[in-house]
Structure formats: C-alpha cells, structure tokens
Scaffold this motif. Sequence first.
Motif, PDB file in Angstrom:
ATOM      1  N   VAL A   1      -4.481   5.050   9.991  1.00 58.09           N
ATOM      2  CA  VAL A   1      -5.051   6.519   9.927  1.00 58.09           C
ATOM      3  C   VAL A   1      -4.958   6.826   8.237  1.00 58.09           C
ATOM      4  O   VAL A   1      -6.196   7.537   8.310  1.00 58.09           O
ATOM      5  N   ALA A   2      -4.103   6.567   7.545  1.00 58.66           N
ATOM      6  CA  ALA A   2      -4.073   7.224   6.100  1.00 58.66           C
ATOM      7  C   ALA A   2      -5.483   6.781   5.647  1.00 58.66           C
ATOM      8  O   ALA A   2      -6.275   7.497   4.936  1.00 58.66           O
TER       9      ALA A   2
ATOM     10  N   ILE B   1     -11.801  14.630   2.348  1.00 62.72           N
ATOM     11  CA  ILE B   1     -10.697  14.044   1.770  1.00 62.72           C
ATOM     12  C   ILE B   1     -10.737  12.866   0.834  1.00 62.72           C
ATOM     13  O   ILE B   1     -11.368  11.791   1.272  1.00 62.72           O
ATOM     14  N   VAL B   2      -9.842  12.931  -0.025  1.00 66.56           N
ATOM     15  CA  VAL B   2     -10.101  11.686  -1.229  1.00 66.56           C
ATOM     16  C   VAL B   2      -8.815  11.044  -1.722  1.00 66.56           C
ATOM     17  O   VAL B   2      -8.890  10.184  -2.181  1.00 66.56           O
ATOM     18  N   GLU B   3      -7.810  11.622  -1.094  1.00 66.85           N
ATOM     19  CA  GLU B   3      -6.523  11.113  -1.470  1.00 66.85           C
ATOM     20  C   GLU B   3      -5.466  11.561  -0.426  1.00 66.85           C
ATOM     21  O   GLU B   3      -5.316  12.722  -0.095  1.00 66.85           O
ATOM     22  N   VAL B   4      -4.760  10.680  -0.238  1.00 66.94           N
ATOM     23  CA  VAL B   4      -3.553  10.552   1.002  1.00 66.94           C
ATOM     24  C   VAL B   4      -2.532  10.000   0.703  1.00 66.94           C
ATOM     25  O   VAL B   4      -2.457   9.186  -0.140  1.00 66.94           O
ATOM     26  N   GLU B   5      -1.326  10.206   1.451  1.00 73.33           N
ATOM     27  CA  GLU B   5      -0.233   9.416   1.353  1.00 73.33           C
ATOM     28  C   GLU B   5       0.207   9.279   2.685  1.00 73.33           C
ATOM     29  O   GLU B   5       0.330  10.300   3.697  1.00 73.33           O
ATOM     30  N   ALA B   6       1.158   8.145   2.888  1.00 75.90           N
ATOM     31  CA  ALA B   6       1.468   7.680   4.599  1.00 75.90           C
ATOM     32  C   ALA B   6       3.075   7.950   4.386  1.00 75.90           C
ATOM     33  O   ALA B   6       3.625   7.584   3.397  1.00 75.90           O
TER      34      ALA B   6
ATOM     35  N   ILE C   1     -11.044   1.576  -2.068  1.00 80.87           N
ATOM     36  CA  ILE C   1      -9.754   2.356  -1.944  1.00 80.87           C
ATOM     37  C   ILE C   1      -8.839   1.597  -2.841  1.00 80.87           C
ATOM     38  O   ILE C   1      -8.555   0.578  -2.942  1.00 80.87           O
ATOM     39  N   VAL C   2      -7.998   2.706  -3.430  1.00 85.02           N
ATOM     40  CA  VAL C   2      -7.280   2.289  -4.589  1.00 85.02           C
ATOM     41  C   VAL C   2      -5.936   2.427  -3.716  1.00 85.02           C
ATOM     42  O   VAL C   2      -5.455   3.472  -3.168  1.00 85.02           O
ATOM     43  N   LYS C   3      -4.726   1.593  -3.845  1.00 82.38           N
ATOM     44  CA  LYS C   3      -3.720   1.762  -3.450  1.00 82.38           C
ATOM     45  C   LYS C   3      -2.318   1.764  -4.519  1.00 82.38           C
ATOM     46  O   LYS C   3      -2.484   1.273  -5.573  1.00 82.38           O
ATOM     47  N   ARG C   4      -1.500   3.003  -4.346  1.00 76.35           N
ATOM     48  CA  ARG C   4      -0.562   3.197  -5.337  1.00 76.35           C
ATOM     49  C   ARG C   4       0.734   3.701  -4.860  1.00 76.35           C
ATOM     50  O   ARG C   4       0.875   4.177  -3.545  1.00 76.35           O
ATOM     51  N   PRO C   5       1.790   3.641  -5.761  1.00 76.74           N
ATOM     52  CA  PRO C   5       3.007   4.329  -5.226  1.00 76.74           C
ATOM     53  C   PRO C   5       2.905   5.810  -4.986  1.00 76.74           C
ATOM     54  O   PRO C   5       2.087   6.592  -5.600  1.00 76.74           O
ATOM     55  N   ARG C   6       3.791   6.429  -4.071  1.00 80.18           N
ATOM     56  CA  ARG C   6       3.803   7.766  -3.942  1.00 80.18           C
ATOM     57  C   ARG C   6       4.079   8.593  -4.873  1.00 80.18           C
ATOM     58  O   ARG C   6       4.969   8.199  -5.796  1.00 80.18           O
TER      59      ARG C   6
ATOM     60  N   ARG D   1       8.739   2.795  -4.060  1.00 76.46           N
ATOM     61  CA  ARG D   1       7.767   2.075  -4.700  1.00 76.46           C
ATOM     62  C   ARG D   1       6.596   1.576  -3.936  1.00 76.46           C
ATOM     63  O   ARG D   1       5.734   0.874  -4.412  1.00 76.46           O
ATOM     64  N   LYS D   2       6.753   1.661  -2.793  1.00 78.49           N
ATOM     65  CA  LYS D   2       5.870   0.961  -1.663  1.00 78.49           C
ATOM     66  C   LYS D   2       4.542   1.524  -2.022  1.00 78.49           C
ATOM     67  O   LYS D   2       4.370   2.731  -2.266  1.00 78.49           O
ATOM     68  N   LEU D   3       3.405   0.861  -1.758  1.00 77.29           N
ATOM     69  CA  LEU D   3       1.954   1.356  -2.163  1.00 77.29           C
ATOM     70  C   LEU D   3       1.568   2.246  -0.587  1.00 77.29           C
ATOM     71  O   LEU D   3       0.664   1.786   0.108  1.00 77.29           O
ATOM     72  N   LEU D   4       1.925   3.316  -0.734  1.00 77.41           N
ATOM     73  CA  LEU D   4       1.593   4.010   0.380  1.00 77.41           C
ATOM     74  C   LEU D   4       0.812   5.470   0.207  1.00 77.41           C
ATOM     75  O   LEU D   4       0.486   6.263   0.784  1.00 77.41           O
ATOM     76  N   ARG D   5       0.183   5.346  -1.090  1.00 74.02           N
ATOM     77  CA  ARG D   5      -0.773   6.391  -1.594  1.00 74.02           C
ATOM     78  C   ARG D   5      -2.113   5.835  -1.524  1.00 74.02           C
ATOM     79  O   ARG D   5      -2.007   4.878  -2.330  1.00 74.02           O
ATOM     80  N   PHE D   6      -3.134   6.406  -1.187  1.00 71.02           N
ATOM     81  CA  PHE D   6      -4.406   5.805  -1.178  1.00 71.02           C
ATOM     82  C   PHE D   6      -5.413   6.990  -1.606  1.00 71.02           C
ATOM     83  O   PHE D   6      -5.492   7.909  -1.411  1.00 71.02           O
ATOM     84  N   TYR D   7      -6.493   6.442  -2.685  1.00 68.32           N
ATOM     85  CA  TYR D   7      -7.454   7.318  -2.821  1.00 68.32           C
ATOM     86  C   TYR D   7      -8.913   6.750  -3.174  1.00 68.32           C
ATOM     87  O   TYR D   7      -8.823   5.509  -3.299  1.00 68.32           O
ATOM     88  N   LEU D   8      -9.779   7.540  -3.274  1.00 73.33           N
ATOM     89  CA  LEU D   8     -11.068   6.775  -3.524  1.00 73.33           C
ATOM     90  C   LEU D   8     -11.161   6.667  -4.809  1.00 73.33           C
ATOM     91  O   LEU D   8     -11.129   7.238  -5.748  1.00 73.33           O
ATOM     92  N   LYS D   9     -11.529   5.243  -5.335  1.00 75.78           N
ATOM     93  CA  LYS D   9     -11.473   4.840  -6.631  1.00 75.78           C
ATOM     94  C   LYS D   9     -12.711   5.466  -7.473  1.00 75.78           C
ATOM     95  O   LYS D   9     -13.807   6.033  -6.850  1.00 75.78           O
TER      96      LYS D   9
END
Length: 183
Positions: free
Chosen positions: A16-17, A38-43, A151-156, A167-175
């Motif tokens: 969903v994220a 929406i361009v950036e979210v976190e799960a 989509i880029v994956k990063r830590p929250r 440290r989990k990659l649960l932050r997503f945003y449009l590159k």
Amino acid sequence: MQKLPRTFYDRDTIVVARELLGKHLVHVADGVERSGRIVEVEAYLGPHDLAAHSARGLTRRTKIMFGPPGHAYVYLIYGMYHCMNVVTQPEGVASAVLLRAVEPVQNVEGRTQGPGLLCQALHIDRRLNGHDLLSDGFYIADPGEPAGFAIVKRPRIGVDYAGPWARKLLRFYLKGNPFVSKP
DNA sequence: TGCACGATGAAC
DNA sequence: TTCATCGTGCAC
C-alpha cells in the motif's frame, strides 16, 4: 479522478505504501478543495514494529490504527505539528502508512515537504482523526498517471530509538522529486 | 496526579 | 545543535 476503494488499503502495508506514491490526497475545508500528489511515505507495521505507536498496544490514541483500513490516523507531534497516516490491513491489524510529503496540485499555500508541513498546507489537523477516506471532502484518488517513476527505499526518519526496526527500509519516495523532505 | 518524551521544523 | 510546545503513556 477515481477515489481509491477500501480494498486498496486492505492489503500488505508495504505494498500500500509503495502504491500510494503518485496518488492524490484531497481535502476540502471551508469550501476550498486542496490537493497534493503523494511523493514520500513511510510504512509502520504494528504491533512488532518498535517505531510504530501501535507497538505499545491498543490505547486511546492508537485505536484508529487497530481499526478498519482506509481511515485517517492524525496525531499531534511535538505539541505543534500534525502527522497524517492512512490505516492499512484488516481491522485488528495495527498498521499504517505515514504521508511524509506531497507535491502541490491545487490550492496549496506554503511548503509541503515533511509530515508537519504537509498537514499545515492541506489544513489537516486531529479533528480529522478517524475520518473515513472513502467519504467526500477528505480522500485519496488515483489520477491515472502512467506508472513510469522510479521508487527509492531508505530507512525511516526520526526513529533511531527503535533498534533494529530503525534500520529497515520502510521509507519510499519518488526518485529525483524536488518535493521529497529528505532525499 | 505528575512527568519525561516524541513518526518535526526552523533558527542559530 | 537547540528550542518551541502539549498530548500521551506510564510511573507513583
């Protein structure tokens, strides 16, 4: 523009994220319709995710996260900013997606890069906590744009206290999107 | 009933 | 790096 159905939210939170990226958040307040892409979210994956509010169990604040999918979880942070989340997965599963940044689309004044600023710009406050996102006036819709973005994956952000979960990659945003809060 | 502390943002 | 500012959660 097609409003997202309940079934969209009633799925794995990470899915969903990622799929919320590129969708439009719409809020009508005082007769003015404001919207942002929406361009950036976190799960946030409750109840084992130590970074999620739901890790402390069912409380008055987190009961919305335990509720049915497709509802807004809005809370006050640091006494001055609001954070907007979307409840995911079936009732009883306390998970949600934090909306961290949007790109201005319609009637948006001020900046929108960051969860506090996003809520400020779209006039979202905790009166909207528990609001059904399938109702009129406050919802998320699919603009029908072709899914061509990376989509880029990063830590929250701001959850360093959560041990291994931080440290989990649960932050997503449009590159490459200039409206992302922390590229 | 009291108190420490944030899923932040802006200034210094 | 520090501070503004207050609801929440948990200890007494």
